[in-house]
Design a protein around this motif. Structure first.
Motif, PDB file in Angstrom:
ATOM      1  N   MET A  74     -50.345  75.787 -42.335  1.00  0.00           N
ATOM      2  CA  MET A  74     -48.995  75.281 -42.258  1.00  0.00           C
ATOM      3  C   MET A  74     -48.637  75.166 -40.733  1.00  0.00           C
ATOM      4  SD  MET A  74     -45.351  76.660 -43.246  1.00  0.00           S
ATOM      5  CE  MET A  74     -45.057  75.933 -44.838  1.00  0.00           C
ATOM      6  N   GLY A  75     -49.218  75.821 -39.886  1.00  0.00           N
ATOM      7  CA  GLY A  75     -49.064  75.988 -38.416  1.00  0.00           C
ATOM      8  C   GLY A  75     -49.435  74.878 -37.882  1.00  0.00           C
ATOM      9  N   THR A 107     -41.224  72.394 -37.118  1.00  0.00           N
ATOM     10  CA  THR A 107     -41.220  73.827 -37.463  1.00  0.00           C
ATOM     11  C   THR A 107     -41.635  74.056 -39.064  1.00  0.00           C
ATOM     12  OG1 THR A 107     -38.965  74.116 -38.461  1.00  0.00           O
ATOM     13  CG2 THR A 107     -39.226  74.304 -35.867  1.00  0.00           C
ATOM     14  N   GLN A 108     -42.323  75.414 -39.017  1.00  0.00           N
ATOM     15  CA  GLN A 108     -42.820  75.545 -40.376  1.00  0.00           C
ATOM     16  C   GLN A 108     -41.658  75.737 -41.230  1.00  0.00           C
ATOM     17  OE1 GLN A 108     -45.527  78.953 -40.044  1.00  0.00           O
ATOM     18  NE2 GLN A 108     -46.653  78.162 -38.280  1.00  0.00           N
ATOM     19  N   PRO A 109     -40.278  76.145 -40.755  1.00  0.00           N
ATOM     20  CA  PRO A 109     -39.260  76.282 -41.784  1.00  0.00           C
ATOM     21  C   PRO A 109     -39.146  74.777 -42.396  1.00  0.00           C
ATOM     22  CG  PRO A 109     -38.628  77.826 -40.135  1.00  0.00           C
ATOM     23  CD  PRO A 109     -40.417  77.189 -39.665  1.00  0.00           C
ATOM     24  N   PHE A 110     -39.332  73.900 -41.175  1.00  0.00           N
ATOM     25  CA  PHE A 110     -38.831  72.377 -41.955  1.00  0.00           C
ATOM     26  C   PHE A 110     -39.763  71.936 -42.987  1.00  0.00           C
ATOM     27  CE2 PHE A 110     -39.774  67.812 -41.390  1.00  0.00           C
ATOM     28  CZ  PHE A 110     -38.667  67.204 -41.859  1.00  0.00           C
ATOM     29  N   LEU A 111     -41.106  72.281 -42.692  1.00  0.00           N
ATOM     30  CA  LEU A 111     -42.230  71.990 -43.814  1.00  0.00           C
ATOM     31  C   LEU A 111     -41.639  72.855 -45.107  1.00  0.00           C
ATOM     32  CD1 LEU A 111     -45.436  71.820 -41.789  1.00  0.00           C
ATOM     33  CD2 LEU A 111     -44.092  69.968 -43.036  1.00  0.00           C
ATOM     34  N   PRO A 147     -48.008  71.269 -51.389  1.00  0.00           N
ATOM     35  CA  PRO A 147     -49.469  71.353 -50.678  1.00  0.00           C
ATOM     36  C   PRO A 147     -50.167  72.323 -51.646  1.00  0.00           C
ATOM     37  CG  PRO A 147     -47.911  72.889 -49.633  1.00  0.00           C
ATOM     38  CD  PRO A 147     -47.107  72.157 -50.571  1.00  0.00           C
ATOM     39  N   GLN A 148     -51.486  72.006 -51.691  1.00  0.00           N
ATOM     40  CA  GLN A 148     -52.486  72.775 -52.363  1.00  0.00           C
ATOM     41  C   GLN A 148     -52.535  74.093 -51.609  1.00  0.00           C
ATOM     42  OE1 GLN A 148     -54.150  71.844 -55.273  1.00  0.00           O
ATOM     43  NE2 GLN A 148     -52.835  70.176 -55.309  1.00  0.00           N
ATOM     44  N   ARG A 149     -53.015  75.179 -52.242  1.00  0.00           N
ATOM     45  CA  ARG A 149     -53.235  76.530 -51.429  1.00  0.00           C
ATOM     46  C   ARG A 149     -54.778  76.736 -51.578  1.00  0.00           C
ATOM     47  NH1 ARG A 149     -48.852  79.863 -49.803  1.00  0.00           N
ATOM     48  NH2 ARG A 149     -46.912  78.603 -50.603  1.00  0.00           N
ATOM     49  N   HIS A 196     -53.293  79.943 -47.861  1.00  0.00           N
ATOM     50  CA  HIS A 196     -52.909  78.965 -46.909  1.00  0.00           C
ATOM     51  C   HIS A 196     -52.398  77.537 -47.564  1.00  0.00           C
ATOM     52  CE1 HIS A 196     -53.897  81.549 -43.493  1.00  0.00           C
ATOM     53  NE2 HIS A 196     -55.177  81.804 -44.292  1.00  0.00           N
ATOM     54  N   ARG A 197     -51.599  76.852 -47.095  1.00  0.00           N
ATOM     55  CA  ARG A 197     -51.152  75.686 -47.422  1.00  0.00           C
ATOM     56  C   ARG A 197     -52.132  74.542 -46.801  1.00  0.00           C
ATOM     57  NH1 ARG A 197     -46.547  78.612 -46.717  1.00  0.00           N
ATOM     58  NH2 ARG A 197     -44.959  78.381 -48.261  1.00  0.00           N
TER      59      ARG A 197
END
Length: 83
Positions: free
Chosen positions: A1-2, A11-15, A26-28, A33-34
């Motif tokens: 994600m980063g 930002t990560q909160p935006f995603l 997103p897949q994990r 991890h996304r």
């Protein structure tokens, strides 16, 4: 994600907000991890454009969904796609 956030300059909160709005899923990885597809990154970039123009996130997500639906409909109706 980063890394995705860095690439898109968000930002990560935006995603996370785009995930919560069901715009992207997103897949994990096995480690949790996304993993974002190119299509998801394009959608996130489009959301950023709209939000930068003053559109609320929820409205931006709805606009993008409608744009995608219109593109699908247009592709199905185009003479080139009829076989």
């Amino acid at each position: 994600m980063g890394r995705a956030a860095e690439m898109l300059e968000v930002t990560q909160p935006f995603l996370r907000s785009l995930e919560e709005a069901d715009l992207i899923t997103p897949q994990r990885s096995k480690g949790g991890h996304r993993r974002y597809s190119r299509r998801q990154l394009r959608r996130a970039a489009r959301a950023r454009e709209l939000v930068d123009q003053g559109t609320p996130v929820t409205a931006a997500c709805r606009i993008i969904t409608l744009e995608d639906q219109l593109a699908e409909y247009t592709d199905r109706r185009s003479p080139d796609s009829r076989s």
